[in-house]
Design a protein around this motif. Structure first.
Motif, mmCIF file in Angstrom:
data_model
loop_
_atom_site.group_PDB
_atom_site.id
_atom_site.type_symbol
_atom_site.label_atom_id
_atom_site.label_comp_id
_atom_site.label_asym_id
_atom_site.label_seq_id
_atom_site.Cartn_x
_atom_site.Cartn_y
_atom_site.Cartn_z
ATOM 1 N N ILE A 66 66.496 -2.559 18.300
ATOM 2 C CA ILE A 66 65.824 -1.276 18.518
ATOM 3 C C ILE A 66 64.911 -0.954 17.352
ATOM 4 N N VAL A 67 65.444 -1.021 16.128
ATOM 5 C CA VAL A 67 64.651 -0.484 15.016
ATOM 6 C C VAL A 67 63.391 -1.323 14.758
ATOM 7 N N VAL A 68 63.496 -2.644 14.936
ATOM 8 C CA VAL A 68 62.282 -3.438 14.763
ATOM 9 C C VAL A 68 61.336 -3.167 15.935
ATOM 10 N N GLY A 69 61.927 -2.922 17.101
ATOM 11 C CA GLY A 69 61.117 -2.569 18.271
ATOM 12 C C GLY A 69 60.307 -1.299 18.046
ATOM 13 N N LEU A 70 60.884 -0.348 17.295
ATOM 14 C CA LEU A 70 60.154 0.880 16.981
ATOM 15 C C LEU A 70 58.873 0.537 16.228
ATOM 16 N N ALA A 71 59.016 -0.308 15.200
ATOM 17 C CA ALA A 71 57.839 -0.699 14.409
ATOM 18 C C ALA A 71 56.842 -1.455 15.279
ATOM 19 N N MET A 72 57.384 -2.239 16.217
ATOM 20 C CA MET A 72 56.549 -3.041 17.115
ATOM 21 C C MET A 72 55.637 -2.146 17.954
ATOM 22 N N GLU A 73 56.204 -1.052 18.451
ATOM 23 C CA GLU A 73 55.446 -0.156 19.334
ATOM 24 C C GLU A 73 54.209 0.400 18.623
ATOM 25 N N PHE A 74 54.308 0.549 17.293
ATOM 26 C CA PHE A 74 53.208 1.164 16.549
ATOM 27 C C PHE A 74 52.163 0.153 16.085
ATOM 28 N N GLN A 75 52.481 -1.139 16.196
ATOM 29 C CA GLN A 75 51.559 -2.155 15.676
ATOM 30 C C GLN A 75 50.167 -2.088 16.313
ATOM 31 N N PHE A 76 50.140 -1.905 17.638
ATOM 32 C CA PHE A 76 48.842 -1.944 18.339
ATOM 33 C C PHE A 76 47.920 -0.846 17.835
ATOM 34 N N GLY A 77 48.455 0.367 17.752
ATOM 35 C CA GLY A 77 47.632 1.481 17.309
ATOM 36 C C GLY A 77 47.289 1.393 15.829
ATOM 37 N N LEU A 78 48.232 0.860 15.026
ATOM 38 C CA LEU A 78 48.007 0.821 13.585
ATOM 39 C C LEU A 78 46.964 -0.221 13.197
ATOM 40 N N HIS A 79 47.040 -1.397 13.800
ATOM 41 C CA HIS A 79 46.208 -2.498 13.310
ATOM 42 C C HIS A 79 45.209 -3.060 14.300
ATOM 43 N N TRP A 80 45.350 -2.736 15.574
ATOM 44 C CA TRP A 80 44.506 -3.392 16.573
ATOM 45 C C TRP A 80 43.732 -2.377 17.400
ATOM 46 N N SER A 81 43.019 -1.478 16.700
ATOM 47 C CA SER A 81 42.314 -0.418 17.427
ATOM 48 C C SER A 81 41.240 -0.998 18.347
ATOM 49 N N GLY A 82 40.680 -2.152 17.979
ATOM 50 C CA GLY A 82 39.679 -2.785 18.842
ATOM 51 C C GLY A 82 40.281 -3.191 20.182
ATOM 52 N N LEU A 83 41.527 -3.626 20.147
ATOM 53 C CA LEU A 83 42.214 -3.983 21.385
ATOM 54 C C LEU A 83 42.433 -2.744 22.237
ATOM 55 N N MET A 84 42.829 -1.635 21.575
ATOM 56 C CA MET A 84 43.073 -0.396 22.326
ATOM 57 C C MET A 84 41.762 0.134 22.908
ATOM 58 N N THR A 85 40.662 -0.009 22.160
ATOM 59 C CA THR A 85 39.380 0.466 22.673
ATOM 60 C C THR A 85 38.948 -0.363 23.871
ATOM 61 N N PHE A 86 39.041 -1.688 23.738
ATOM 62 C CA PHE A 86 38.546 -2.558 24.800
ATOM 63 C C PHE A 86 39.505 -2.582 25.993
ATOM 64 N N ALA A 87 40.805 -2.773 25.724
ATOM 65 C CA ALA A 87 41.737 -3.026 26.829
ATOM 66 C C ALA A 87 42.848 -1.999 26.930
ATOM 67 N N GLY A 88 42.765 -0.902 26.143
ATOM 68 C CA GLY A 88 43.825 0.098 26.163
ATOM 69 C C GLY A 88 44.144 0.599 27.565
ATOM 70 N N ASP A 89 43.098 0.738 28.394
ATOM 71 C CA ASP A 89 43.300 1.258 29.745
ATOM 72 C C ASP A 89 44.078 0.294 30.636
ATOM 73 N N VAL A 90 44.031 -0.991 30.309
ATOM 74 C CA VAL A 90 44.741 -1.971 31.134
ATOM 75 C C VAL A 90 46.082 -2.310 30.489
ATOM 76 N N PHE A 91 45.998 -2.643 29.225
ATOM 77 C CA PHE A 91 47.122 -3.138 28.454
ATOM 78 C C PHE A 91 48.155 -2.028 28.205
ATOM 79 N N GLY A 92 47.678 -0.779 28.076
ATOM 80 C CA GLY A 92 48.573 0.336 27.777
ATOM 81 C C GLY A 92 49.497 0.688 28.925
ATOM 82 N N ALA A 93 49.003 0.495 30.171
ATOM 83 C CA ALA A 93 49.802 0.931 31.325
ATOM 84 C C ALA A 93 51.158 0.234 31.408
ATOM 85 N N PRO A 94 51.218 -1.121 31.323
ATOM 86 C CA PRO A 94 52.549 -1.744 31.369
ATOM 87 C C PRO A 94 53.422 -1.364 30.173
ATOM 88 N N LEU A 95 52.803 -1.150 29.004
ATOM 89 C CA LEU A 95 53.622 -0.765 27.848
ATOM 90 C C LEU A 95 54.199 0.636 28.030
#
Lengths: 401, 317
Positions: A66-95
């Motif tokens: 669980i606790v490492v999973g918590l950090a995992m959930e924040f990785q995309f927003g913290l370090h991969w903003s380009g991914l969220m901008t480009f594919a956030g609308d697709v990739f975010g839904a399953p997450l």
């Protein structure tokens, strides 16, 4: 190191640490649920002890997941903003679906299972652990849908440089998601079995007084391990059907993660042979009775010492899958270099060191606690306890004597 | 329709503030309310059933942020990077402290993890408050606000408010869950954190116009601030009279007020980060029908563990 390298390293570290615990969680959960179902049916004390002993190892392992999973959930927003901008609308839904529909329920059910001991009706209590199993596997599915999209971006269109969902069905049935899940699920079960066989062997080596307890545990582990090893290997090979060009090159050799493939192939095949061999040693309890004794003890030691091996192998699987996709983050559409957030290298390095030290320390402590509980055997169990135990000098609850 | 997504986000984050806010607040006072080892174990037994079911609300909040507000998620996490890293690190330590503390009989092992729980259960609400204080001052669309904003006095004030209301909420939660004989142990913490919460809420009320935080909607935020202060006062009265259940309801309002105030004050900015309609329609089909199920399961959990701890309670943490 550049920000890109540091961000990738942090992601890899988080993902691998997370999965090292998840793999055992997913492997042990159905076994614990099976043991508890037998307890609910028979009402026998031995089945209760089996449930509580393997259940406590399962939940102490779960904590780190669980606790490492918590950090995992924040990785995309913290370090991969380009991914969220480009594919956030697709990739975010399953997450989002994973957290709400699967993990939310899993965690709530698990809390009720741990603390509902002796309070809930036994059938309700047994149903709870099965619900935990169901939602845990559902969680794995949604995570693989998100990851599958990165491996092979199906079911979307790109408008003005932003990806939008176009065919949800294609996203859900992506072979990169479903195929990988069909490999990962038996791998988890196999890992759980290897861990159980190792712990049983340790107790047989020490001449355990709880012979019946560990024979029963071993039977479950060997049957689960034998069946799942076939699917783990078979469904592993099946993934060759949809390898991308980049990944094929990694398999061909010459890449720094190329070592991972032969290691997985050989380990999987060996485990399949070992578990089928072990099935014969269930006959007349030959596992702990076969002679000569030195040879028997050699094999027991082998199972104890190789207990960590499946964890090395599953880490290799992820290295191959994720590093093998480079330089892409969304295959063929967005590179990791384009996706990374523009932080200063020092900022990312600081959080990398912080999380790296935290995960490494806590993981070692958690494994040590699991080993401690495993060595203690089916006595003074902490799961389903009323607080009175060998290690509790004073009773916790008022009114107890 | 868009407002409904903001509403779902609000619901999830309110759920977290109320449920995990109590666990965090109790964690922060673990070594004050519990005088010795067995008393602290009793407190951990009291909060035990609610740890997993409480923290998932924040996991779900960030899940919905990623799914329905990907633009906002990216802006928040990029802009407030150090605060978010601190929040996550203290969250991890709080959880692990509770899980590990009773796994060994050694008194120094237990004391060590109790301290970890106390510190982490204080820093996590503080980081959360910092985040809210920053959101109120406007979420930048690109880059990070300067240190003078990120850790400025106004932001720090928000951090302190959240710590105070969560501590009060946690102490009242302890009073609600402890066996009757142990209830009075919480009195000092309730009184002190209640007074601190009132003073800090008043300070925020004064500081907001002074710092000229450009609130989009100052009026509803002010109403929530007043409601929080009234709830704290009422909670203190109810606690004195031994009405722990109603006192908990009041402190729950106070615990939820900061995030709701920050949310309504900056709602238009938050809605800027909403996903496209295709994704939202999809989530509406997959996720929305399950929201009542989630609420029902949580209600069942609360119903199951509604009694004070006592003989027969499962002891794990």
């Amino acid at each position: 190191m550049s920000v890109l390298d540091l961000s990738r390293l942090q992601f890899a570290l988080t993902a691998i640490f997370h999965f090292l615990f998840v793999v055992l969680t997913l492997g042990l959960a159905p076994i614990v649920a099976f043991l508890q179902t037998r307890w609910a049916v028979t009402g026998k004390e031995i089945h209760e002890r089996l449930t509580r002993f393997w259940g406590q190892l399962y939940i102490v392992n779960y904590a780190m997941g669980i606790v490492v999973g918590l950090a995992m959930e924040f990785q995309f927003g913290l370090h991969w903003s380009g991914l969220m901008t480009f594919a956030g609308d697709v990739f975010g839904a399953p997450l989002a679906t994973e957290t709400l529909v699967a993990f939310f329920l899993e965690s709530t059910f698990l809390g009720m299972w741990i603390f509902g001991w002796g309070r809930l009706n036994r059938w309700v209590h047994t149903t709870l652990i099965w619900l935990v199993v169901l939602t845990a596997y559902l969680s794995a599915y949604w995570v693989m849908v998100a990851n599958g999209f990165l491996q092979d971006p199906v079911g979307h269109v790109v408008e003005n440089g932003v990806a939008r969902i176009d065919d949800f069905g294609a996203l859900l049935t992506n072979p990169q998601a479903v195929g990988a899940l069909l490999h990962i699920v038996p791998v988890c079960l196999l890992t759980g079995s290897v861990v159980m066989v190792g712990i049983c062997s340790w107790h047989f080596l020490r001449g355990t007084p709880d012979v019946d307890f560990f024979r029963r545990s071993l039977r479950v582990a060997v049957v689960v391990g034998a069946v799942s090893s076939v699917f783990a290997v078979g469904n592993g090979y099946a993934q060759f059907g949809y390898l991308t060009d980049e990944k094929s090159q990694v398999f061909d050799g010459g890449h720094w993660v190329s070592f991972a493939w032969p290691l997985m192939e050989i380990s999987g095949t060996l485990y399949m042979m070992i578990f089928f061999g072990l099935a014969f040693f269930l006959i007349k309890n030959a596992f702990d009775r076969a002679r000569p004794a030195w040879l028997r003890r050699f094999w027991h030691r082998f199972y104890v010492w190789t207990l960590p091996w499946p964890f090395v192998v599953v880490a290799c699987g992820w290295l191959l899958r994720e590093v093998g996709r480079q330089p892409w983050v969304v295959y063929g559409e967005l590179t990791t270099a384009e996706a990374v957030s523009d932080h200063a290298a020092g900022t990312v390095l600081t959080s990398l060191v912080l999380f790296g030290l935290l995960f490494a320390t806590l993981a070692v402590l958690d494994w040590w606690l699991i080993a401690r509980l495993a060595r203690r055997g089916p006595h003074d169990l902490v799961l389903g306890s009323d607080g009175i135990g060998r290690e509790e000098p004073e009773f916790v609850l008022a009114g107890k004597d | 329709m868009d407002v409904l997504w903001l509403g779902l986000l609000g619901l999830l984050v309110t759920g977290w503030s109320v449920l995990d806010g109590a666990v965090l607040g109790l964690g922060a006072s673990l070594r004050r309310i519990g005088r010795d080892g067995p008393e602290r174990r009793l407190l951990l037994t009291a909060l035990g059933p609610f740890l997993l079911g409480g923290e998932v609300w924040l996991v779900a909040t960030f899940g919905i942020l990623i799914g329905a507000f990907p633009g906002l998620e990216k802006d928040l996490l990029s802009a407030y990077y150090p605060v978010v890293v601190g929040l996550v690190a203290s969250w991890i330590l709080r959880d692990i402290g509770i899980w590990f503390r009773s796994r060994r009989p050694s008194p120094s092992w237990r004391r060590g993890w109790e301290r970890v729980v106390v510190v982490a259960s204080t820093t996590m609400p503080f980081a959360w408050g910092l985040l809210l204080g920053n959101v109120v001052q406007g979420v930048p669309t690109d880059g990070r606000p300067g240190v003078e904003t990120l850790f400025g006095p106004y932001s720090l004030l928000w951090g302190a408010v959240v710590v105070a209301v969560f501590t009060l909420h946690g102490a009242v939660f302890a009073a609600l869950r402890l066996p009757p004989g142990h209830r009075t142990r919480t009195a000092v913490t309730v009184r002190r954190s209640g007074m601190a919460a009132l003073a800090l809420l008043a300070a925020v009320a004064v500081a907001t116009p002074v710092f000229g935080a450009g609130l989009d909607r100052p009026l509803p935020a002010a109403v929530l601030g007043v409601a929080a202060a009234a709830a704290v006062l009422l909670a203190l009265r109810l606690y004195e009279r031994g009405r722990d259940g109603w006192a908990y309801v009041c402190t729950a309002v106070a615990a939820a007020a900061p995030v709701l105030a920050a949310g309504v004050a900056s709602a238009p900015r938050l809605l800027d980060g909403l996903a496209t309609s295709g994704t939202l329609d999809l989530l509406a089909v997959v996720v929305a029908p399950l929201v009542p199920v989630l609420l029902a399961v949580q209600a069942w959990m609360w119903w199951t563990f509604r009694h004070r701890v006592g003989v027969g309670s499962a002891v794990f943490f």
